[in-house]
Design a protein around this motif. Sequence first.
Motif, PDB file in Angstrom:
ATOM      1  N   LEU A 253       0.840  -1.189   0.000  1.00 25.19           N
ATOM      2  CA  LEU A 253       0.000   0.000   0.000  1.00 25.19           C
ATOM      3  C   LEU A 253       0.884   1.251   0.000  1.00 25.19           C
ATOM      4  O   LEU A 253       1.732   1.421   0.881  1.00 25.19           O
ATOM      5  N   SER A 254       0.699   2.106  -1.008  1.00 24.62           N
ATOM      6  CA  SER A 254       1.470   3.336  -1.129  1.00 24.62           C
ATOM      7  C   SER A 254       0.549   4.532  -0.963  1.00 24.62           C
ATOM      8  O   SER A 254      -0.647   4.462  -1.268  1.00 24.62           O
ATOM      9  N   VAL A 255       1.111   5.659  -0.483  1.00 21.25           N
ATOM     10  CA  VAL A 255       0.327   6.875  -0.263  1.00 21.25           C
ATOM     11  C   VAL A 255       0.859   7.992  -1.144  1.00 21.25           C
ATOM     12  O   VAL A 255       2.038   8.028  -1.496  1.00 21.25           O
ATOM     13  N   SER A 256      -0.031   8.919  -1.517  1.00 24.15           N
ATOM     14  CA  SER A 256       0.347  10.004  -2.420  1.00 24.15           C
ATOM     15  C   SER A 256       1.099  11.116  -1.702  1.00 24.15           C
ATOM     16  O   SER A 256       1.746  11.944  -2.342  1.00 24.15           O
ATOM     17  N   SER A 257       1.017  11.162  -0.379  1.00 23.84           N
ATOM     18  CA  SER A 257       1.705  12.194   0.392  1.00 23.84           C
ATOM     19  C   SER A 257       2.166  11.605   1.716  1.00 23.84           C
ATOM     20  O   SER A 257       1.427  10.849   2.349  1.00 23.84           O
ATOM     21  N   SER A 258       3.376  11.956   2.121  1.00 20.44           N
ATOM     22  CA  SER A 258       3.928  11.409   3.371  1.00 20.44           C
ATOM     23  C   SER A 258       3.377  12.107   4.603  1.00 20.44           C
ATOM     24  O   SER A 258       3.527  11.612   5.721  1.00 20.44           O
ATOM     25  N   SER A 259       2.717  13.262   4.436  1.00 24.54           N
ATOM     26  CA  SER A 259       2.116  13.988   5.555  1.00 24.54           C
ATOM     27  C   SER A 259       1.098  14.980   5.012  1.00 24.54           C
ATOM     28  O   SER A 259       1.113  15.321   3.820  1.00 24.54           O
TER      29      SER A 259
ATOM     30  N   ASN B 255      -2.464  11.613  13.436  1.00 25.63           N
ATOM     31  CA  ASN B 255      -2.097  10.667  12.386  1.00 25.63           C
ATOM     32  C   ASN B 255      -3.337  10.168  11.667  1.00 25.63           C
ATOM     33  O   ASN B 255      -4.415  10.038  12.275  1.00 25.63           O
ATOM     34  N   LEU B 256      -3.185   9.910  10.384  1.00 28.78           N
ATOM     35  CA  LEU B 256      -4.151   9.123   9.632  1.00 28.78           C
ATOM     36  C   LEU B 256      -3.636   7.688   9.683  1.00 28.78           C
ATOM     37  O   LEU B 256      -2.516   7.415   9.251  1.00 28.78           O
ATOM     38  N   VAL B 257      -4.427   6.783  10.243  1.00 31.10           N
ATOM     39  CA  VAL B 257      -3.987   5.411  10.467  1.00 31.10           C
ATOM     40  C   VAL B 257      -4.754   4.486   9.519  1.00 31.10           C
ATOM     41  O   VAL B 257      -5.989   4.486   9.506  1.00 31.10           O
ATOM     42  N   VAL B 258      -4.007   3.715   8.726  1.00 29.46           N
ATOM     43  CA  VAL B 258      -4.608   2.795   7.759  1.00 29.46           C
ATOM     44  C   VAL B 258      -4.138   1.377   8.087  1.00 29.46           C
ATOM     45  O   VAL B 258      -2.940   1.084   8.062  1.00 29.46           O
ATOM     46  N   SER B 259      -5.100   0.500   8.400  1.00 26.24           N
ATOM     47  CA  SER B 259      -4.791  -0.901   8.710  1.00 26.24           C
ATOM     48  C   SER B 259      -5.241  -1.780   7.552  1.00 26.24           C
ATOM     49  O   SER B 259      -6.354  -1.632   7.050  1.00 26.24           O
ATOM     50  N   SER B 260      -4.372  -2.678   7.129  1.00 25.98           N
ATOM     51  CA  SER B 260      -4.695  -3.557   6.010  1.00 25.98           C
ATOM     52  C   SER B 260      -3.934  -4.860   6.162  1.00 25.98           C
ATOM     53  O   SER B 260      -3.188  -5.059   7.130  1.00 25.98           O
TER      54      SER B 260
ATOM     55  N   ASN C  94       3.008  -3.939   4.199  1.00 26.24           N
ATOM     56  CA  ASN C  94       3.124  -2.848   5.169  1.00 26.24           C
ATOM     57  C   ASN C  94       1.736  -2.642   5.785  1.00 26.24           C
ATOM     58  O   ASN C  94       0.984  -1.753   5.400  1.00 26.24           O
ATOM     59  N   SER C  95       1.388  -3.477   6.743  1.00 27.14           N
ATOM     60  CA  SER C  95       0.012  -3.599   7.224  1.00 27.14           C
ATOM     61  C   SER C  95      -0.485  -2.405   8.028  1.00 27.14           C
ATOM     62  O   SER C  95      -1.690  -2.248   8.205  1.00 27.14           O
TER      63      SER C  95
END
Length: 229
Positions: free
Chosen positions: A50-56, A127-132, A136-137
Motif C-alpha cells: 500500500l502506497s500513499v500520495s503524500s507522506s504527511s 495521524n491518519l492510520v490505515v490498517s490492512s 506494510n500492514s
Amino acid sequence: MRDGRLFPFCRRLTLLGGILVVIISAGCGSIARNPLNSAQLNPIQLNAMLSVSSSSLSFGNVALGNSTAQLISLTNTGTASLSISNVSTSGMGFGTSTGSNIVLTPNQSLTVSVNFVPAAPGDVTGNLVVSSNARNSMLQIPLSGTGTTASSHSVMLSWNPSSSAVIGYLVYRSSVSGGPYVKLTSSIDPVPSFTDTGLASGSYFYVVTSVSANDVESGFSNEVEVIVP
C-alpha cells in the motif's frame, strides 16, 4: 471402542534402542479447537503493498468554527489484492468518513478525505492510520494544523458576470491550492460578488461557479489566492 463407548486415542512416538516405537493409548482427552483470529481470517498478503500520495498532511491556520479538508490517495502497488480493514484518525479535530473492509486490486486506488475542525487555539498534531493485510500492514501519515481565534479580517471578492444566461453563483474556499474546496454560499447568489468574514491570518484560495436556469452548475473558475496578513 470400549463397553460400547468411543474413546479418543493419542499416539506417542518413542525412540527405544534406535527403534522408533508408536505407543497408542486411550483416554487422552479431547482436542481443543481455537477459533480463528483476525490474522487467520485476513492473512498478510506478501505480494500486496500500500502506497500513499503524500507522506504527511498540513492544514495550516484554520480559524475556530471553520473547517477544511485535504485528499490523500492510497494505491495498491503490489501484484495481489489487499483488504483495508480500517481507516481512522488520531488527534483533536481531525477526522475522516472513509469506511472499512475495502478491497483494492493491483494498481487500484482509494481517495481518502481528511477533515480538520480545530476545537481550540494552538498547534495540533495527529495521524491518519490505515490498517490492512498488505505487507506494510499499518500506515501512519502525520497530520498537523493550527487553530486560530476568529478575527475581524475579511476578503471581498468580485468577478465579471457570466456571458451565459445564469441565475447566480456559488463561492468556494480552500486553505491549500487546488482544493478540496468548501462551499461558502448556502444558496445561489445572483450578485457577482462575495465577502468572506471572520478570517485569521494565512493564505486562502477561492473559486466560483455559475448556475444555469436548468440548475446545472458549471466547473470551477480560475483559482484566486488571497493572503491575509
